[in-house]
Enzyme design. Structure first.
Site, PDB file in Angstrom:
ATOM      1  N   ARG A  47     -18.253 -93.333 -46.816  1.00 21.29           N
ATOM      2  CA  ARG A  47     -18.201 -94.190 -48.015  1.00 21.29           C
ATOM      3  C   ARG A  47     -19.469 -95.038 -48.101  1.00 21.29           C
ATOM      4  O   ARG A  47     -20.049 -95.241 -49.151  1.00 21.29           O
ATOM      5  CB  ARG A  47     -16.948 -95.079 -48.023  1.00 21.29           C
ATOM      6  CG  ARG A  47     -17.008 -96.137 -49.123  1.00 21.29           C
ATOM      7  CD  ARG A  47     -15.677 -96.698 -49.574  1.00 21.29           C
ATOM      8  NE  ARG A  47     -14.700 -96.891 -48.516  1.00 21.29           N
ATOM      9  CZ  ARG A  47     -14.751 -97.855 -47.591  1.00 21.29           C
ATOM     10  NH1 ARG A  47     -15.737 -98.721 -47.588  1.00 21.29           N
ATOM     11  NH2 ARG A  47     -13.818 -97.939 -46.675  1.00 21.29           N
ATOM     12  N   TYR A  99     -21.916 -95.584 -76.122  1.00 19.63           N
ATOM     13  CA  TYR A  99     -20.953 -94.620 -75.600  1.00 19.63           C
ATOM     14  C   TYR A  99     -19.553 -95.259 -75.592  1.00 19.63           C
ATOM     15  O   TYR A  99     -19.387 -96.390 -75.116  1.00 19.63           O
ATOM     16  CB  TYR A  99     -21.362 -94.197 -74.179  1.00 19.63           C
ATOM     17  CG  TYR A  99     -20.379 -93.270 -73.540  1.00 19.63           C
ATOM     18  CD1 TYR A  99     -20.212 -91.976 -74.019  1.00 19.63           C
ATOM     19  CD2 TYR A  99     -19.589 -93.681 -72.475  1.00 19.63           C
ATOM     20  CE1 TYR A  99     -19.282 -91.113 -73.461  1.00 19.63           C
ATOM     21  CE2 TYR A  99     -18.666 -92.827 -71.894  1.00 19.63           C
ATOM     22  CZ  TYR A  99     -18.515 -91.549 -72.391  1.00 19.63           C
ATOM     23  OH  TYR A  99     -17.596 -90.707 -71.823  1.00 19.63           O
ATOM     24  N   ASP A 172     -28.991 -97.242 -70.035  1.00 14.39           N
ATOM     25  CA  ASP A 172     -28.294 -95.979 -69.797  1.00 14.39           C
ATOM     26  C   ASP A 172     -29.235 -94.873 -70.282  1.00 14.39           C
ATOM     27  O   ASP A 172     -29.500 -94.750 -71.472  1.00 14.39           O
ATOM     28  CB  ASP A 172     -26.964 -95.972 -70.565  1.00 14.39           C
ATOM     29  CG  ASP A 172     -26.141 -94.717 -70.303  1.00 14.39           C
ATOM     30  OD1 ASP A 172     -26.751 -93.654 -70.076  1.00 14.39           O
ATOM     31  OD2 ASP A 172     -24.898 -94.793 -70.342  1.00 14.39           O
ATOM     32  N   LYS A 197     -23.852 -85.100 -67.203  1.00 15.39           N
ATOM     33  CA  LYS A 197     -24.499 -84.519 -68.380  1.00 15.39           C
ATOM     34  C   LYS A 197     -25.729 -83.707 -67.962  1.00 15.39           C
ATOM     35  O   LYS A 197     -25.585 -82.721 -67.286  1.00 15.39           O
ATOM     36  CB  LYS A 197     -24.832 -85.654 -69.347  1.00 15.39           C
ATOM     37  CG  LYS A 197     -23.654 -86.638 -69.574  1.00 15.39           C
ATOM     38  CD  LYS A 197     -22.439 -86.008 -70.224  1.00 15.39           C
ATOM     39  CE  LYS A 197     -21.202 -86.902 -70.170  1.00 15.39           C
ATOM     40  NZ  LYS A 197     -21.383 -88.237 -70.734  1.00 15.39           N
TER      41      LYS A 197
HETATM   42  C1  LIG Z   1     -20.730 -89.465 -70.577  1.00 13.92           C
HETATM   43  C2  LIG Z   1     -21.438 -90.721 -70.651  1.00 13.92           C
HETATM   44  C3  LIG Z   1     -21.073 -91.800 -69.823  1.00 13.92           C
HETATM   45  C4  LIG Z   1     -19.899 -91.718 -68.881  1.00 13.92           C
HETATM   46  O1  LIG Z   1     -20.070 -90.747 -67.901  1.00 13.92           O
HETATM   47  P1  LIG Z   1     -18.881 -89.942 -67.178  1.00 13.92           P
HETATM   48  O2  LIG Z   1     -19.596 -89.095 -66.206  1.00 13.92           O
HETATM   49  O3  LIG Z   1     -18.167 -89.174 -68.253  1.00 13.92           O
HETATM   50  O4  LIG Z   1     -17.970 -90.930 -66.562  1.00 13.92           O
HETATM   51  C5  LIG Z   1     -21.814 -92.952 -69.906  1.00 13.92           C
HETATM   52  N1  LIG Z   1     -22.865 -93.069 -70.751  1.00 13.92           N
HETATM   53  C6  LIG Z   1     -23.231 -92.056 -71.565  1.00 13.92           C
HETATM   54  C7  LIG Z   1     -24.393 -92.237 -72.472  1.00 13.92           C
HETATM   55  C8  LIG Z   1     -22.538 -90.863 -71.543  1.00 13.92           C
HETATM   56  O5  LIG Z   1     -22.896 -89.859 -72.354  1.00 13.92           O
END
Ligand SMILES: *Cc1c(COP(=O)(O)O)cnc(C)c1O
Length: 373
Positions: A47, A99, A172, A197
């Site tokens: 962890r 998001y 982000d 993604k």
């Molecule tokens: C998908 C996404 C998230 C969240 O990510 P997960 O892996 O689905 O938890 C956060 N920010 C953006 C811009 C995203 O496209």
């Protein structure tokens, strides 16, 4: 300096001194033996730290020009890790177009923990600066381009404000990835990714990444990452390492394909408007009416009607009922996420085949409209 394409291809290839293995080994051990009291290899418990995850974290920190990286079990876990730096009474400013999951967590933490979430228009920086002076936030948390409206928020301008008012700038970077955009280089302090993604890139791993600049932030995040325990598994860490090796090739192809889709959609009479930031694979568009959405989605053949983005396969998402369903309807529509909006994650298939799929859907829609008339 070695080019990013080369760094990406060679991610993790020189990390196993013992065997010279080209690929990073997957260390499934959760515990590590100590030779004696006070004699740790640096690894005590997975962890806290795991050798496979460490390779990913070290390599990714370099790619984002940061000092430390923390791999998390999802993108939302990464957002949560960053939000866990704040306390009751703190304020965070967010763009209005955000998001849906981040919006949900931010508003939930406001009611639950008193970490204030204020949603702002980031297109007018004079208005934004006034807002900063009255609300006295501790941080700005932005996405650029925004999701799903693809508006560009200039990171440098946010960094100037962050410097002037001593704010933490959190970006982000899921949509453009370090291949196209490196926010820390532009003045950000923390970068967040949904590794699910483009970084993973194959719709087969859920992951998140947080990259930070400076020892103080790194220490705080390390403590929380271990204390909360939303750490990425060794196998999933390895999948991200594998994904990174082709990130540049995929991003280039996503962009080429997206441009072809944009050109086609802009000339289609059934499309009202197209939103694209000029780079990357994410394209949003509005059909002429919300009534066309259901038959449009029903008739897709090659492109999947699915809720995610950034994978090699093309997806079309309907934000109204999927990613942005948790935003109250009047707020969602006021912000431009209306019932006719679709979000297209353009994959790396042959563009000609993607166009053929869109063409056959539009043809069916036109015929239906004619029959209904
Ligand atoms: C998908 C996404 C998230 C969240 O990510 P997960 O892996 O689905 O938890 C956060 N920010 C953006 C811009 C995203 O496209």
């Amino acid at each position: 300096m070695t080019k990013i394409e080369t760094l990406l291809t060679q991610v993790g290839t020189r990390t196993d001194e013992k065997t010279g293995a080209i690929n990073t080994p997957i260390y499934l051990s959760t515990a590590y033996r100590h030779a004696g009291l006070g004699e740790s290899t640096g690894y005590d418990y997975t962890r806290t730290k795991n050798p496979t995850r460490t390779v990913l974290e070290d390599e990714f920190a370099k790619l984002e020009f940061g000092d430390d990286c923390f791999a998390c079990s999802s993108g939302m876990a990464a957002v949560h890790l960053v939000l866990s730096l704040f306390k009751s009474g703190d304020t965070i400013l967010y763009p209005e177009d955000l998001y849906g999951g981040t919006y949900r967590l931010a508003t939930q933490y406001e009611t639950q923990y008193g970490i204030r979430a204020i949603f702002n228009d980031f297109s007018d920086f004079d208005v934004l600066e006034k807002q900063i002076m009255t609300e006295k936030p501790q941080a700005l948390l932005i996405e650029t381009p925004t999701n799903p409206l693809m508006q560009e928020i200039p990171i440098e301008k946010c960094a100037e404000l962050a410097k002037k008012y001593d704010l933490l700038l959190i970006v982000d970077n899921t949509f453009l990835t370090p291949y196209y955009q490196r926010p820390i280089e532009l003045g950000a302090h923390i970068v967040i990714h949904s590794g699910t993604k483009y970084i993973g890139g194959h719709n087969d791993v859920l992951a998140g990444l947080v990259v930070s600049k400076g020892a103080e932030l790194g220490e705080k995040l390390f403590k929380q990452h271990n204390a909360i325990g939303m750490t990425l598994s060794p196998f999933d860490s390895w999948l991200l390492l594998r994904g990174l090796k082709t990130l540049h090739l995929r991003m280039k192809q996503h962009t080429l394909n997206a441009k072809e889709m944009v050109a086609f959609l802009e000339n289609s009479p059934l499309v009202k408007d197209v939103l694209y930031a000029g780079l990357g694979g994410m394209v949003s568009f509005r059909l002429q009416s919300g009534a066309m959405i259901a038959p449009f989605l029903k008739n897709l053949q090659l492109i999947a009607f699915a809720e995610s983005l950034g994978g090699v396969e093309s997806f079309i998402t309907y934000p109204t009922t999927q990613t942005h369903a948790d935003i109250p309807e009047h707020i969602r529509i006021e912000r431009g996420v209306d019932d006719a909006l679709l979000r297209f994650s353009v994959g790396i298939e042959e563009a000609e085949d993607l166009l053929a799929d869109l063409q056959q859907v539009f043809k069916t829609l036109e015929n239906e409209v004619l029959i209904n008339d």
